[in-house]
Design a protein around this motif. Structure first.
Motif, PDB file in Angstrom:
ATOM      1  N   PRO A  43     -47.926  33.323  -0.332  1.00  0.00           N
ATOM      2  CA  PRO A  43     -47.735  34.749  -0.025  1.00  0.00           C
ATOM      3  C   PRO A  43     -46.389  35.285  -0.504  1.00  0.00           C
ATOM      4  O   PRO A  43     -46.315  36.396  -1.034  1.00  0.00           O
ATOM      5  CB  PRO A  43     -47.833  34.794   1.502  1.00  0.00           C
ATOM      6  N   TYR A  44     -45.321  34.507  -0.310  1.00  0.00           N
ATOM      7  CA  TYR A  44     -43.992  34.963  -0.703  1.00  0.00           C
ATOM      8  C   TYR A  44     -43.880  35.027  -2.226  1.00  0.00           C
ATOM      9  O   TYR A  44     -43.231  35.916  -2.781  1.00  0.00           O
ATOM     10  CB  TYR A  44     -42.923  34.026  -0.129  1.00  0.00           C
ATOM     11  N   ILE A  45     -44.524  34.088  -2.902  1.00  0.00           N
ATOM     12  CA  ILE A  45     -44.471  34.037  -4.368  1.00  0.00           C
ATOM     13  C   ILE A  45     -45.230  35.217  -4.979  1.00  0.00           C
ATOM     14  O   ILE A  45     -44.753  35.868  -5.912  1.00  0.00           O
ATOM     15  CB  ILE A  45     -45.040  32.696  -4.875  1.00  0.00           C
ATOM     16  N   THR A  46     -46.421  35.512  -4.457  1.00  0.00           N
ATOM     17  CA  THR A  46     -47.206  36.630  -4.986  1.00  0.00           C
ATOM     18  C   THR A  46     -46.554  37.974  -4.667  1.00  0.00           C
ATOM     19  O   THR A  46     -46.601  38.905  -5.481  1.00  0.00           O
ATOM     20  CB  THR A  46     -48.637  36.604  -4.426  1.00  0.00           C
ATOM     21  N   THR A  47     -45.941  38.088  -3.493  1.00  0.00           N
ATOM     22  CA  THR A  47     -45.260  39.331  -3.152  1.00  0.00           C
ATOM     23  C   THR A  47     -44.007  39.508  -4.009  1.00  0.00           C
ATOM     24  O   THR A  47     -43.650  40.638  -4.363  1.00  0.00           O
ATOM     25  CB  THR A  47     -44.881  39.352  -1.663  1.00  0.00           C
ATOM     26  N   ALA A  75     -37.706  42.677  -3.832  1.00  0.00           N
ATOM     27  CA  ALA A  75     -37.745  41.498  -4.699  1.00  0.00           C
ATOM     28  C   ALA A  75     -36.620  40.514  -4.348  1.00  0.00           C
ATOM     29  O   ALA A  75     -36.827  39.301  -4.334  1.00  0.00           O
ATOM     30  CB  ALA A  75     -37.632  41.922  -6.169  1.00  0.00           C
ATOM     31  N   LEU A  76     -35.440  41.049  -4.036  1.00  0.00           N
ATOM     32  CA  LEU A  76     -34.315  40.182  -3.652  1.00  0.00           C
ATOM     33  C   LEU A  76     -34.615  39.447  -2.340  1.00  0.00           C
ATOM     34  O   LEU A  76     -34.330  38.246  -2.212  1.00  0.00           O
ATOM     35  CB  LEU A  76     -33.032  41.000  -3.513  1.00  0.00           C
ATOM     36  N   LEU A  77     -35.187  40.158  -1.381  1.00  0.00           N
ATOM     37  CA  LEU A  77     -35.550  39.523  -0.113  1.00  0.00           C
ATOM     38  C   LEU A  77     -36.628  38.462  -0.334  1.00  0.00           C
ATOM     39  O   LEU A  77     -36.537  37.349   0.203  1.00  0.00           O
ATOM     40  CB  LEU A  77     -36.036  40.572   0.884  1.00  0.00           C
ATOM     41  N   GLN A  78     -37.644  38.792  -1.125  1.00  0.00           N
ATOM     42  CA  GLN A  78     -38.717  37.829  -1.379  1.00  0.00           C
ATOM     43  C   GLN A  78     -38.195  36.607  -2.135  1.00  0.00           C
ATOM     44  O   GLN A  78     -38.623  35.477  -1.877  1.00  0.00           O
ATOM     45  CB  GLN A  78     -39.849  38.483  -2.179  1.00  0.00           C
ATOM     46  N   LEU A  79     -37.267  36.834  -3.059  1.00  0.00           N
ATOM     47  CA  LEU A  79     -36.676  35.714  -3.787  1.00  0.00           C
ATOM     48  C   LEU A  79     -35.929  34.785  -2.835  1.00  0.00           C
ATOM     49  O   LEU A  79     -36.030  33.549  -2.951  1.00  0.00           O
ATOM     50  CB  LEU A  79     -35.720  36.237  -4.864  1.00  0.00           C
ATOM     51  N   SER A  80     -35.213  35.362  -1.878  1.00  0.00           N
ATOM     52  CA  SER A  80     -34.507  34.528  -0.897  1.00  0.00           C
ATOM     53  C   SER A  80     -35.498  33.761  -0.026  1.00  0.00           C
ATOM     54  O   SER A  80     -35.260  32.584   0.305  1.00  0.00           O
ATOM     55  CB  SER A  80     -33.591  35.396  -0.025  1.00  0.00           C
ATOM     56  N   TYR A  81     -36.638  34.387   0.327  1.00  0.00           N
ATOM     57  CA  TYR A  81     -37.651  33.693   1.114  1.00  0.00           C
ATOM     58  C   TYR A  81     -38.242  32.516   0.321  1.00  0.00           C
ATOM     59  O   TYR A  81     -38.463  31.430   0.871  1.00  0.00           O
ATOM     60  CB  TYR A  81     -38.785  34.654   1.503  1.00  0.00           C
ATOM     61  N   VAL A  82     -38.510  32.748  -0.957  1.00  0.00           N
ATOM     62  CA  VAL A  82     -39.087  31.692  -1.796  1.00  0.00           C
ATOM     63  C   VAL A  82     -38.108  30.526  -1.928  1.00  0.00           C
ATOM     64  O   VAL A  82     -38.495  29.353  -1.818  1.00  0.00           O
ATOM     65  CB  VAL A  82     -39.447  32.248  -3.193  1.00  0.00           C
ATOM     66  N   ILE A  83     -36.832  30.836  -2.131  1.00  0.00           N
ATOM     67  CA  ILE A  83     -35.818  29.770  -2.261  1.00  0.00           C
ATOM     68  C   ILE A  83     -35.724  28.960  -0.973  1.00  0.00           C
ATOM     69  O   ILE A  83     -35.700  27.724  -1.001  1.00  0.00           O
ATOM     70  CB  ILE A  83     -34.448  30.380  -2.627  1.00  0.00           C
ATOM     71  N   LEU A  84     -35.688  29.643   0.169  1.00  0.00           N
ATOM     72  CA  LEU A  84     -35.617  28.942   1.454  1.00  0.00           C
ATOM     73  C   LEU A  84     -36.869  28.101   1.690  1.00  0.00           C
ATOM     74  O   LEU A  84     -36.785  26.986   2.218  1.00  0.00           O
ATOM     75  CB  LEU A  84     -35.427  29.949   2.596  1.00  0.00           C
TER      76      LEU A  84
END
Length: 314
Positions: A43-47, A75-84
């Motif tokens: 979900p985080y990757i697709t968003t 996009a910045l928030l989603q990128l941080s979620y994906v990294i975490l």
């Protein structure tokens, strides 16, 4: 003086960023526990892909400042979620998520940007990217159909949080209004669909909020299972007795009667049905809803475990 479209766009920015930021609580828990638990990375990757494409669309659009700001922040928030997620996910999930992220957020996104800038010119660029963004957003808004099916089948709104549904409905309303003011078809069509589905969710919530069926308590289910196990044990013991003549026949008949009167296995609770249905019907929109589902279930499971432990100590 700022026009109405700019003011509406600012309101839309605030609401959208609040929706994106709603996952901060979830990932704070992930960092504290150093575990992603049962959460999925897709979900985080697709968003991230969706917000990145909308950011690119806003850059291409001469009047796309507000689109760029809100989706850039998203996009910045989603990128941080994906990294975490990649930091704390188990090895197997981490590898799969890294492959998916590389495919979508590097391969696909990079290809779209390259084709747009190198092969397309003029308004065709905006049309190409706008259609891709609209299709992704329609898919995102269509995913709640699975949630609505669960609500109708279980007659329970447990897995459709009101505040989340309300804010997503409000988000679609605001951006739909913005699209009408700026006459942007690519923003407008997905938001109209989101508005219709959001309205349907709120109607379902009003219909079923007071009609949630009372589930059997875990204590009652446990007692019923214990009674079943006790009766089965009696049957086995009775069959194992070695008696002669009429006593042996009587014992077998008694065992058959006991067996026929065994209680039926407990009915599968609706939470289990909902879990299966949700697993089979995941979509891009799960980025918000699925997290809320799992938060509810994890909290419920922790409460059950705490109750069992306290019960065993009494």
């Amino acid at each position: 003086m700022a026009g109405p479209s700019f003011i509406i766009g600012i309101i839309g920015n605030v609401i959208s960023i609040l929706v994106f930021a709603s996952l901060i609580k979830t990932f704070t828990r992930v960092v504290k526990k150093k575990s992603t638990e049962n959460f999925k990375g897709s979900p985080y990757i697709t968003t991230l892909l969706c917000t990145s494409l909308w950011t690119f669309y806003g850059i291409l659009n001469p009047d796309g400042l507000l689109i760029t700001t809100v989706n850039g922040a998203g996009a910045l928030l989603q990128l941080s979620y994906v990294i975490l997620y990649l930091m704390y996910a188990p090895k197997e999930k981490k590898i799969k998520s890294m492959k998916l992220a590389a495919l979508l957020n590097i391969g696909f996104l990079g290809s779209v940007i390259a084709v747009t800038l190198l092969a397309l010119h003029g308004n065709l660029r905006l049309t190409f990217v706008g259609i891709l963004c609209a299709c992704l957003t329609i898919g995102m808004y269509a995913s709640p159909l699975a949630v609505m099916r669960i609500v109708i089948k279980t007659e329970s709104v447990k897995y459709m949080p009101f505040l989340l549904s309300f804010f997503l409905f409000l988000n679609a309303s605001i951006w739909g209004t913005y699209s009408l003011l700026v006459k942007d078809l690519y923003i407008g069509v997905p938001q109209v669909i989101g508005f219709v589905l959001g309205t349907a969710q709120l109607i379902l919530y009003a219909m079923y909020k007071n009609k949630s069926p009372s589930e059997e308590s875990d204590e009652d289910l446990q007692k019923e299972e214990e009674r079943s196990a006790h009766l089965v044990k009696e049957v086995i013991e009775m069959k194992g007795r070695k008696e002669d003549g009429d006593d042996q026949i009587t014992s077998k008949n008694r065992a058959l009667r006991k067996g026929s009167s065994l209680p039926k296995p407990p009915v599968i609770r609706q939470s289990s049905i909902g879990k299966v249905l949700r697993t089979l019907s995941m979509g891009p929109y799960e980025q918000q809803h699925w997290v809320w589902f799992q938060d509810e279930e994890n909290d419920h499971n922790r409460d059950l475990e705490g109750g069992k432990k306290s019960g065993s100590q009494i």
